[in-house]
Structure formats: C-alpha cells, structure tokens
Design a protein around this motif. Structure first.
Motif, mmCIF file in Angstrom:
data_model
loop_
_atom_site.group_PDB
_atom_site.id
_atom_site.type_symbol
_atom_site.label_atom_id
_atom_site.label_comp_id
_atom_site.label_asym_id
_atom_site.label_seq_id
_atom_site.Cartn_x
_atom_site.Cartn_y
_atom_site.Cartn_z
ATOM 1 N N ARG A 190 -2.087 1.520 8.452
ATOM 2 C CA ARG A 190 -3.478 1.991 8.496
ATOM 3 C C ARG A 190 -4.379 0.944 9.147
ATOM 4 O O ARG A 190 -5.148 1.244 10.058
ATOM 5 C CB ARG A 190 -3.980 2.305 7.087
ATOM 6 N N ARG A 191 -4.280 -0.300 8.656
ATOM 7 C CA ARG A 191 -5.162 -1.383 9.135
ATOM 8 C C ARG A 191 -4.957 -1.648 10.627
ATOM 9 O O ARG A 191 -5.915 -1.680 11.401
ATOM 10 C CB ARG A 191 -4.910 -2.654 8.334
ATOM 11 N N ARG A 244 2.398 1.125 4.281
ATOM 12 C CA ARG A 244 1.343 2.097 4.628
ATOM 13 C C ARG A 244 0.032 1.383 4.962
ATOM 14 O O ARG A 244 -0.628 1.705 5.949
ATOM 15 C CB ARG A 244 1.128 3.063 3.461
ATOM 16 N N ALA A 245 -0.364 0.413 4.140
ATOM 17 C CA ALA A 245 -1.645 -0.268 4.349
ATOM 18 C C ALA A 245 -1.676 -0.992 5.688
ATOM 19 O O ALA A 245 -2.688 -0.955 6.393
ATOM 20 C CB ALA A 245 -1.928 -1.237 3.207
ATOM 21 N N GLU A 282 -0.913 5.409 10.420
ATOM 22 C CA GLU A 282 -0.626 5.819 9.050
ATOM 23 C C GLU A 282 -0.024 7.218 9.031
ATOM 24 O O GLU A 282 0.957 7.464 8.342
ATOM 25 C CB GLU A 282 -1.886 5.773 8.191
ATOM 26 N N GLY A 290 0.809 -1.215 0.000
ATOM 27 C CA GLY A 290 0.000 0.000 0.000
ATOM 28 C C GLY A 290 0.840 1.261 0.000
ATOM 29 O O GLY A 290 0.352 2.337 0.357
#
Length: 162
Positions: free
Chosen positions: A139-140, A135-136, A150, A114
């Motif tokens: 975030r998650r 990044r993903a 993030e 991500g």
C-alpha cells in the motif's frame, strides 16, 4: 547511469525481459529518487541485486523443503519459530508456508506487515526487485509510486514497474 549492457554484466542469469525492463526505467527512477552519484548507484544496485537474486527472482516462491524452512524460519532464526515437526508438515506447500511465516499463522509478523486477512501472507510475499513484503508495504510503496499495489500486487512482476 545503468545501461542494459551493464545490467547484463551484473546479472548474467537474468532474462532479457528483466534487463530491458529495468534498464528502460532506470534513468527516470534514478532521477526521481536522486540515485545520482556512483556511490548511490552502487548501493542501490547492490541492494536490488541481493534482493532479486541478480535479476532472477521476481516473486518469492515459498516452496521450501523442511530443512530449508528450519534454516530460515526455525526456532531462533525468525519470529515464525517453526519447529521440525511443523516444517515436515508444511514443507513444499508455498501457500501454507507463507501464511505461517508472514500471515495470520504468525500474528506478530502479520501485524508488522499489515497482513490482516487470510491469504495475505502468500498474496503479499516477497515481490519485485526489492522483494517488497506485506500488505502495508504494498500500500505505502504503491501510493508513493502511483500504482495500486495493494489491490494488484502482481504488477510488481513486471520488471519496469518493479
């Protein structure tokens, strides 16, 4: 189930701050995520011990020599497929290495992680006790635990948050 004394024995090279931070939040974290049997504790502690080098690695530094780049990220070892010539050029340049390995310099891995912006490879390199990458994932996991990882991935440098 995990005390500071146990962590000190398990992670003899970890800082006192890391030991105290992790031990302080372990009871709550273990309860929330049902790490509630000796086997689950053993598996969880084995995983984080491996990822964070026994409590000594909080952030992947990416400061690799050319030979080490080849061992980890070279052709046939990793999707980055770094060549010997490229390894010599980017060796000992953590931001360039991270961008080449996790960022836009490795489009397939960047998509998986991500990482969509220049600088994401370095910003979202291995981070925290579980060496969260991308990044993903930041975030998650941040959404899961209630931290904006993030926009502030450095929060994972705090062992209690991590």
């Amino acid at each position: 189930m995990i005390t500071a004394a146990m962590l000190k024995s398990l992670w003899p090279r970890a800082s006192s701050a890391t030991i105290v931070g992790v031990a302080g939040v372990a009871p709550e974290v273990f309860e929330i995520y049902e790490i509630n049997t000796p086997l689950r504790v053993a598996h969880f502690m084995a995983q984080i011990s491996h990822e964070c080098g026994g409590g000594t690695i909080i952030r992947e530094n990416m400061n690799y020599s050319a030979p080490r780049l080849m061992q980890i990220f070279g052709v046939g070892k990793h999707s980055a497929k770094i060549t010997e010539g490229e390894a010599r050029v980017i060796a000992a340049q953590p931001e360039k290495i991270a961008e080449r390995v996790y960022g836009l310099g490795n489009p397939k891995k960047a998509r998986e992680l991500g990482n969509t912006q220049p600088g994401d490879g370095y910003r979202y390199r291995g981070n925290g006790m579980l060496q969260l990458t991308g990044r993903a994932s930041h975030r998650r996991v941040g959404n899961e635990v209630g931290f904006d990882l993030e926009n502030n991935p450095r929060q994972l440098e705090d062992p209690a948050t991590s």
